[in-house]
Design an enzyme around this catalytic site. Structure first.
Site, PDB file in Angstrom:
ATOM      1  N   GLY A 148       0.838  -1.184   0.000  1.00 61.42           N
ATOM      2  CA  GLY A 148       0.000   0.000   0.000  1.00 61.42           C
ATOM      3  C   GLY A 148       0.879   1.242   0.000  1.00 61.42           C
ATOM      4  N   CYS A 149       0.386   2.332  -0.575  1.00 60.83           N
ATOM      5  CA  CYS A 149       1.204   3.549  -0.661  1.00 60.83           C
ATOM      6  C   CYS A 149       1.466   4.146   0.722  1.00 60.83           C
ATOM      7  CB  CYS A 149       0.550   4.565  -1.589  1.00 60.83           C
ATOM      8  SG  CYS A 149      -1.196   4.897  -1.265  1.00 60.83           S
ATOM      9  N   ASN A 150       0.452   4.159   1.583  1.00 60.83           N
ATOM     10  CA  ASN A 150       0.662   4.628   2.955  1.00 60.83           C
ATOM     11  C   ASN A 150       1.617   3.700   3.699  1.00 60.83           C
ATOM     12  OD1 ASN A 150      -1.271   6.850   2.977  1.00 60.83           O
ATOM     13  ND2 ASN A 150      -2.854   5.290   2.921  1.00 60.83           N
TER      14      ASN A 150
END
Length: 342
Positions: A148-150
């Protein structure tokens, strides 16, 4: 020799970012682009800014001859990659940009995404795609699961610290500012310009964000015990980027030294001099992550700030970085993109 790639789900933002990166990649050629709902349309109709590339038209997935493909990028919604992967030829390398194979335990996938895992027999093949920490496994993998980007933004700030003994693992608070492209391209009322402009608002608060599953999985393995962080993301009115402010109990100079040492030889991770903090605008459009560390007026507290482009280093750039390793290419091939500023 040129290697042929197919991008599934090419009509979304991460699909377009893959096309942008691969357009100048010296060894990978885009051979097929799929988007079932837009099948038959020219790619320039969907993304006019890429008109000059003369790309193949969008097709349905079943129209692609995967026997002629070396590499598949799956940029599909949650739940669609799992049943597909088992149907692809065994010699095809697969990079999944979605969430379908990130969590090793199918029960965790059910918990965070609300879906039964459709391919639990394939899950053990998947290597978690945080390149800088899984490089050796990725080189030999058939299937890599993008983060995930986060999850990537926070892990770059914290992973070298988790097992170091330098910070209190029971006192980690992460506050994120996220650009709206992270929500995807489909129409959503709360993403309209009039709703998002001149506003900052939290979302998935109170321990509900799906990327917490990745933190629980990765940090607990590193620490050898359960680690739970407090994590709150906020939408800000920018197109691209994530900036994570991580509040820690630990000696800030030692924290900085540990991060600087951990990333000294990494081509895409830049640790700024102590006391300097990064800006989201300084990494946009690039595969770089910038990290800064400073102290606080409260003794024994450290602030670690990390920032990256959610579409590039947080997704499509990471995917190409992993694909390079899987294909035996130089890891940085096609990825030394200068950030776009201003």
């Amino acid at each position: 020799m040129t290697l042929k790639a197919a991008i599934l789900g090419a009509s979304g933002y991460t699909g377009a970012e893959l096309v942008r990166i691969l357009a100048t990649h010296p060894r990978i050629e885009i051979a097929a682009l799929s988007a079932d709902r837009k099948a038959g349309q020219g790619y320039d109709e969907v993304f006019p800014h890429l008109r000059h590339l003369k790309l193949p038209a969008l097709v349905r997935m079943e129209e692609i001859d995967f026997s002629a493909i070396d590499l598949v990028f799956c940029a599909l919604p949650h739940g669609l990659s799992q049943p597909l992967v088992g149907q692809l030829p065994r010699n095809v390398k697969i990079v999944d940009l979605g969430a379908d194979f990130r969590l090793r335990d199918p029960a965790d996938y059910k918990k965070w995404y609300g879906l039964d895992h459709a391919a639990p027999e394939v899950q053990p093949e998947a290597v978690y795609g945080l390149t800088e920490f899984y490089r050796d496994q990725i080189r030999g993998a058939r299937l890599v699961a993008g983060t995930g980007c986060n999850a990537a933004t926070v892990q770059f700030a914290l992973r070298p610290l988790i097992g170091s003994g330098l910070i209190d693992l029971d006192d980690i608070i992460c506050d994120l500012k996220n650009g709206v492209s992270g929500a995807g391209r489909s129409l959503k009322e709360n993403m309209l310009f009039a709703e998002r402009s001149e506003d900052v608002a939290g979302y998935s608060q109170g321990g509900k964000h799906r990327h917490l599953g990745e933190f629980d999985q990765e940090f607990s393995v590193l620490a050898g015990r359960e680690v739970r962080i407090q994590f709150t993301p906020h939408l800000v009115p920018v197109n691209r980027g994530i900036l994570a402010s991580c509040y820690l109990k630990g000696e800030p100079q030692a924290v900085h030294a540990a991060l600087a040492a951990a990333y000294a030889d990494e081509p895409f991770i830049v640790v700024l001099p102590y006391g300097q903090l990064p800006a989201m605008a300084h990494v946009q459009g690039s595969n770089f992550c910038h990290i800064g560390v400073t102290g606080d007026r409260i003794s024994g507290r450290a602030l670690v700030v990390s920032t990256l482009d959610n579409l590039c280093k947080g997704s499509s750039g990471q995917a190409v970085q992993n694909a390079n390793l899987m294909l035996g290419l130089p890891e940085t091939e096609g990825l030394m993109l200068a950030p776009i500023f201003p």
